[in-house]
Design a protein around this motif. Structure first.
Motif, short mmCIF file in Angstrom:
data_model
loop_
_atom_site.label_atom_id
_atom_site.label_comp_id
_atom_site.label_asym_id
_atom_site.label_seq_id
_atom_site.Cartn_x
_atom_site.Cartn_y
_atom_site.Cartn_z
N UNK A 12 1.04 -1.39 -0.08
CA UNK A 12 0.17 -0.01 0.02
C UNK A 12 1.02 1.25 0.22
N UNK A 13 0.26 2.37 -0.49
CA UNK A 13 1.17 3.65 -0.30
C UNK A 13 1.49 4.03 0.87
N UNK A 14 1.04 3.80 2.14
CA UNK A 14 1.41 4.17 3.14
C UNK A 14 2.49 3.21 3.92
N UNK A 15 3.19 2.51 2.93
CA UNK A 15 4.28 1.47 3.35
C UNK A 15 3.91 0.41 4.08
N UNK A 16 2.53 -0.02 4.13
CA UNK A 16 2.14 -1.39 4.59
C UNK A 16 2.15 -2.26 3.49
N UNK A 17 1.72 -3.49 3.89
CA UNK A 17 1.44 -4.72 3.13
C UNK A 17 0.14 -5.37 3.62
N UNK A 18 -0.35 -5.74 2.54
CA UNK A 18 -1.63 -6.69 2.82
C UNK A 18 -1.65 -7.94 2.20
N UNK A 19 -1.96 -9.00 3.11
CA UNK A 19 -2.11 -10.42 2.68
C UNK A 19 -3.32 -11.00 2.94
N UNK A 20 -3.89 -11.61 2.12
CA UNK A 20 -5.44 -12.37 2.62
C UNK A 20 -5.09 -13.68 2.85
N UNK A 53 -10.09 -5.13 13.62
CA UNK A 53 -9.90 -5.89 15.04
C UNK A 53 -8.72 -6.59 14.95
N UNK A 54 -8.59 -7.63 14.08
CA UNK A 54 -7.42 -8.64 13.89
C UNK A 54 -6.27 -7.80 13.59
N UNK A 55 -6.50 -6.90 12.76
CA UNK A 55 -5.10 -6.31 12.34
C UNK A 55 -4.52 -5.48 13.41
N UNK A 56 -5.54 -4.82 14.27
CA UNK A 56 -5.06 -3.97 15.44
C UNK A 56 -4.62 -4.87 16.38
N UNK A 57 -5.06 -5.94 16.61
CA UNK A 57 -4.56 -6.88 17.73
C UNK A 57 -3.13 -7.36 17.29
N UNK A 58 -2.97 -7.59 15.91
CA UNK A 58 -1.44 -7.97 15.57
C UNK A 58 -0.63 -7.18 15.85
N UNK A 59 -0.94 -5.88 15.59
CA UNK A 59 -0.24 -4.71 15.51
C UNK A 59 0.28 -4.27 17.24
N UNK A 60 -0.59 -4.46 17.90
CA UNK A 60 -0.50 -4.28 19.40
C UNK A 60 0.30 -5.45 20.05
N UNK A 61 0.31 -6.56 19.46
CA UNK A 61 0.87 -7.75 20.12
C UNK A 61 2.28 -7.70 19.55
N UNK A 62 2.75 -7.37 18.55
CA UNK A 62 3.92 -7.37 17.80
C UNK A 62 4.95 -6.61 18.99
#
Length: 89
Positions: A12-20, A53-62
């Motif tokens: 993504x343009x904001x420097x993140x990546x997305x995987x399904x 919610x999953x994305x936020x959870x993964x980020x906060x746990x990393x």
């Protein structure tokens, strides 16, 4: 169902990546994610999807996973915890 497919990753343009991914979860875990989405929605003052919610959870746990043990230590601890306890009946 058992096909091994390499998931596509999108940058993504904001420097993140997305995987399904497709995962199987027990209903209890889905309920917990719903509760997490509710807490996050109240905090952000807007509706939140389970994906968010999953994305936020993964980020906060990393950040908290920085103390994780090397795989050898985890395997050794698992072997020790699998041993029967002495003196318990």
């Amino acid at each position: 169902m058992n096909d091994r497919v390499n998931p596509t990753m999108h940058a993504s343009p904001d420097g993140e990546a997305e995987i399904a991914l497709v995962i199987r979860l027990p209903w209890e875990d889905v309920a917990r994610l719903g509760q997490e989405a509710g807490r996050l929605a109240a905090q952000m003052q807007r509706p939140v999807t389970l994906d968010e919610a999953v994305s936020h959870r993964l980020r906060s746990r990393s950040a908290s996973a920085a103390h994780a043990k090397p795989a050898e230590q985890v395997a050794a601890a698992a072997q020790v915890s699998a041993l029967p306890r002495l003196g318990t009946a």
